[in-house]
Structures are given as C-alpha cells and as structure tokens.
Design a protein around this motif. Structure first.
Motif, PDB file in Angstrom:
ATOM      1  N   CYS A 193      42.898  28.096  42.439  1.00  0.00           N
ATOM      2  CA  CYS A 193      43.231  28.820  41.200  1.00  0.00           C
ATOM      3  C   CYS A 193      43.018  27.914  39.990  1.00  0.00           C
ATOM      4  CB  CYS A 193      44.686  29.271  41.214  1.00  0.00           C
ATOM      5  SG  CYS A 193      45.102  30.443  42.509  1.00  0.00           S
ATOM      6  N   LEU A 245      48.289  31.327  34.879  1.00  0.00           N
ATOM      7  CA  LEU A 245      47.047  31.473  35.637  1.00  0.00           C
ATOM      8  C   LEU A 245      45.917  31.994  34.760  1.00  0.00           C
ATOM      9  CD1 LEU A 245      47.977  33.053  39.080  1.00  0.00           C
ATOM     10  CD2 LEU A 245      47.073  30.786  38.647  1.00  0.00           C
ATOM     11  N   ALA A 268      42.433  33.536  39.700  1.00  0.00           N
ATOM     12  CA  ALA A 268      43.130  33.422  40.980  1.00  0.00           C
ATOM     13  C   ALA A 268      42.515  34.381  41.979  1.00  0.00           C
ATOM     14  CB  ALA A 268      44.609  33.755  40.792  1.00  0.00           C
TER      15      ALA A 268
END
Length: 123
Positions: free
Chosen positions: A59, A77, A80
């Motif tokens: 990620c 994030l 991902a």
C-alpha cells in the motif's frame, strides 16, 4: 451524546479529532479508527511511503503525526488492494497511539478499550 469522545495523542494529549467525524473502526488486523476530518494538530507527512510488511504490504500511504510532539498516530492511504480500498482518503488513527476523552463520563481511557457503535465503510 452517549458515545461522544475526543481523540487525543497518547504522548502529549493534543486533540487530534472527535467521534463525530468517525466513519469506521477496524478491529481485526489494523486496530484503527477512520475519520473524515481531524484537527489542526494532525500533520500528514511527506513523502508517501510504501508498506513493506504486515497489513499495509504493497500500500502507498502518508504517515500521520501529532504536530505537538511528533508521535506517529496513524496513516492516510493513497493506494491499496481491494480489501483496504474503502479506507482511501480517510484519516486512520492507530488505536494504540491515541486516548479517548469520553465526554459523558469525563474520563480518559485507552482507545483500544473503547467500543464505538458498529460502523462500516465497506457497505
């Protein structure tokens, strides 16, 4: 009001966010709280990092830190795999890096011990 909490940095108790912005909590692998917004005491670090092990393997993310003391309190994030894609764009706090001030009880407790109502971004 029954479940309202303020999220604080474990190290210096700076206010990082609150449960009104809580979107989801992930109990299984990551132990985190995902929030839509955070306070100005949260810094999104540059550059982006790539997870080399564990649940964030592969990620791309930015670390989140406390502006007051520099403690890493979570991540945001950027990219991902499908099992974590629902967390992209949210501020994810590690439960073991924050404390919760419970407004109703006027108590500070570890975030790992607080049970918030079931929320799911996956649905």
């Amino acid at each position: 009001p029954e479940q309202c909490a303020v999220f604080q940095c474990r190290a210096c108790r700076a206010v990082l966010g609150d449960s009104l912005q809580l979107c989801a909590h992930e109990e299984r692998r990551l132990g985190l709280l995902a929030c839509l917004r955070v306070s100005g005491d949260v810094a999104r670090e540059e550059p982006q990092l790539i997870g080399l092990e564990g649940a964030l393997l592969g990620c791309t993310f930015n670390a989140l830190s406390c502006r007051s003391c520099g403690l890493t309190v979570g991540f945001m994030l950027y990219s991902a795999f499908s099992d974590l894609a629902y967390l992209r764009g949210f501020f994810c706090f590690f439960k073991d890096s924050i404390l919760c001030y419970l407004l109703k009880n006027k108590m500070i407790v570890e975030a790992t011990k607080v049970k918030f109502p079931a929320l799911s971004l996956k649905e």
